[in-house]
Design an enzyme around this catalytic site. Sequence first.
Site, short mmCIF file in Angstrom:
data_model
loop_
_atom_site.label_atom_id
_atom_site.label_comp_id
_atom_site.label_asym_id
_atom_site.label_seq_id
_atom_site.Cartn_x
_atom_site.Cartn_y
_atom_site.Cartn_z
N GLU A 1 -27.64 -9.09 24.39
CA GLU A 1 -26.67 -8.37 23.36
C GLU A 1 -25.38 -8.63 23.63
O GLU A 1 -24.44 -9.23 22.69
CB GLU A 1 -27.06 -7.04 22.89
CG GLU A 1 -28.27 -6.71 22.11
CD GLU A 1 -28.01 -7.01 20.74
OE1 GLU A 1 -27.06 -7.56 20.33
OE2 GLU A 1 -28.80 -6.42 20.02
N CYS B 1 -26.99 1.94 8.26
CA CYS B 1 -25.88 1.05 8.57
C CYS B 1 -25.82 -0.20 7.72
O CYS B 1 -24.76 -1.01 7.99
CB CYS B 1 -25.71 0.78 9.96
SG CYS B 1 -25.67 2.30 10.89
N ARG C 1 -32.63 4.78 13.37
CA ARG C 1 -31.91 3.59 13.17
C ARG C 1 -32.63 2.44 14.30
O ARG C 1 -31.76 1.43 14.86
CB ARG C 1 -30.34 3.68 13.81
CG ARG C 1 -29.75 4.66 12.79
CD ARG C 1 -28.27 4.50 12.77
NE ARG C 1 -27.52 5.45 12.53
CZ ARG C 1 -27.12 5.87 11.30
NH1 ARG C 1 -27.92 5.30 10.31
NH2 ARG C 1 -26.52 7.00 10.83
N LYS D 1 -22.59 1.68 24.91
CA LYS D 1 -22.62 3.08 24.10
C LYS D 1 -24.09 3.55 24.25
O LYS D 1 -24.91 3.08 23.64
CB LYS D 1 -21.84 2.78 22.62
CG LYS D 1 -22.09 4.16 21.98
CD LYS D 1 -21.61 3.76 20.29
CE LYS D 1 -21.78 5.26 19.55
NZ LYS D 1 -21.85 4.73 18.34
N CYS E 1 -18.88 -0.03 9.54
CA CYS E 1 -20.27 0.13 9.74
C CYS E 1 -20.24 1.00 8.25
O CYS E 1 -19.33 1.49 7.61
CB CYS E 1 -20.65 1.13 10.59
SG CYS E 1 -22.48 1.20 10.61
N LYS F 1 -25.51 -1.33 22.03
CA LYS F 1 -25.56 0.30 21.15
C LYS F 1 -26.82 0.65 21.12
O LYS F 1 -27.64 0.12 20.55
CB LYS F 1 -24.90 0.38 19.78
CG LYS F 1 -24.71 1.69 19.13
CD LYS F 1 -24.05 1.62 17.89
CE LYS F 1 -24.13 2.94 17.26
NZ LYS F 1 -23.37 3.03 15.82
N ARG G 1 -22.86 12.58 13.85
CA ARG G 1 -23.57 12.48 12.25
C ARG G 1 -23.20 13.56 11.65
O ARG G 1 -23.12 13.59 10.19
CB ARG G 1 -24.95 12.36 12.44
CG ARG G 1 -25.17 10.65 12.92
CD ARG G 1 -26.84 10.52 13.03
NE ARG G 1 -26.81 9.31 13.77
CZ ARG G 1 -27.96 8.59 14.36
NH1 ARG G 1 -29.00 9.25 14.10
NH2 ARG G 1 -28.05 7.58 14.97
N CYS H 1 -22.61 3.30 7.26
CA CYS H 1 -23.48 4.42 7.10
C CYS H 1 -22.72 5.70 6.56
O CYS H 1 -23.28 6.59 6.19
CB CYS H 1 -24.32 4.88 8.47
SG CYS H 1 -23.10 4.84 10.13
N SER I 1 -20.45 11.76 21.16
CA SER I 1 -20.28 13.25 20.63
C SER I 1 -21.19 14.01 21.29
O SER I 1 -20.84 15.27 21.68
CB SER I 1 -20.63 13.19 19.14
OG SER I 1 -21.89 12.53 18.75
C1 PBG Z 1 -21.46 4.40 12.97
C2 PBG Z 1 -21.37 5.13 14.40
C3 PBG Z 1 -21.85 6.16 15.28
C4 PBG Z 1 -21.19 6.44 16.07
C5 PBG Z 1 -19.95 5.35 15.95
N1 PBG Z 1 -20.20 4.76 14.93
C6 PBG Z 1 -23.36 6.75 14.87
C7 PBG Z 1 -24.57 6.13 14.60
O1 PBG Z 1 -24.64 4.95 14.68
O2 PBG Z 1 -25.42 7.04 13.91
C8 PBG Z 1 -21.54 7.38 17.05
C9 PBG Z 1 -20.28 7.95 18.02
C10 PBG Z 1 -20.64 9.28 18.48
O3 PBG Z 1 -21.79 9.87 18.61
O4 PBG Z 1 -19.58 9.85 19.13
N2 PBG Z 1 -22.60 3.59 12.90
ZN ZN Z 2 -23.63 2.93 11.20
#
Ligand code: PBG
Ligand code: ZN
Length: 318
Positions: free
Chosen positions: A229, A126, A213, A244, A116, A191, A201, A118, A270
């Site tokens: 999806e 992203c 997003r 996720k 990704c 996602k 983040r 970002c 997270s």
């Molecule tokens: C990047 C990404 C993210 C996460 C995994 N890959 C963050 C987002 O989409 O903003 C989140 C992982 C987490 O919160 O532990 N796109």
């Molecule tokens: Zn991203």
Amino acid sequence: MYRFRRLRRDERVRSMMQETRLHPKDFIYPIFVIEGENVKSPVASMPGVYQYSVDRLGEILERVKESGIGGIMLFGIPAHKDPEGSQAYAEDGITQRAVRFMKENYPEIYIVVDICLCEYTSHGHCGMVCGDEILNDETLPYLVRMAVSLAKAGADMVAPSDMMDGRVTAIREGLDQSGFTQIPIMAYSAKFASAYYGPFRDAAHSSPGFGDRKSYQMDCANGQEALREIAADIEEGADIVMVKPALAYLDVLKESALTYDVPLAVYNVSGEYAMVKAAAANGWIDEQRIVMENLTAMKRAGAKIIITYHALDAVKWI
Ligand code: PBG
Ligand code: ZN
């Protein structure tokens, strides 16, 4: 009356009857790697999680090796960001260097890399940006470059998390054309645009600089769309599909497990980790029991792979 309690009478029979068992190989542990030397920097909102510079990675990789878990998922945090996220596919990019270090020094550890932009873009989105629009098709070649570049560095598996349409097809073609036909794709398929990514983040320096997003990640209200999806990503050639976050989306995970015959991953994100750690630090919950209950629920709901910041603790508690 059926006496269910006969099979709950003592620990011997209970453990014999247990339907779901966690195993170290179920887990993938996320690792953050940052530029610099001699850095091990704690992530405030994720107690126990650190950003490591490449020269300090050995410390955490030793623990990973010893734990016997399935693998790690790597997130790079570059010093330089630009609108095209050029460090994402630079030959000497932070993530490429971390992968090469691991390959050389810890060849037994299975390396999954998040694909990704970002963390690498100055605007924190992203994909490529035009005005306030996040471009889809224009983003795909950059994701392909990142995937190929990390495969060249030695990554074992790529995991696109950007949520652009068509990225699995594009990345598969790109990998195949570069000779990486054997590198699997784990697609972040369902996602959701979630507040549970907040602490990540901070850890990955990847907050969007404007807007949110929601034009690429999914609405948390949409279970049917999640199945579509996933179907699309399977059709495009994903080897593993992911749901996720985890806990608020176990219904989506379960329905996917009943609907599709492909390996499923779930990302215990997270914010889920931060809530457990915060409540445990206050003495409000029993961390060990809560963690094992949560992880067991993810596996019971159908996850083959659980990506979790609890991985190294959980193996000790199995
Ligand atoms: C990047 C990404 C993210 C996460 C995994 N890959 C963050 C987002 O989409 O903003 C989140 C992982 C987490 O919160 O532990 N796109
Ligand atoms: Zn991203």
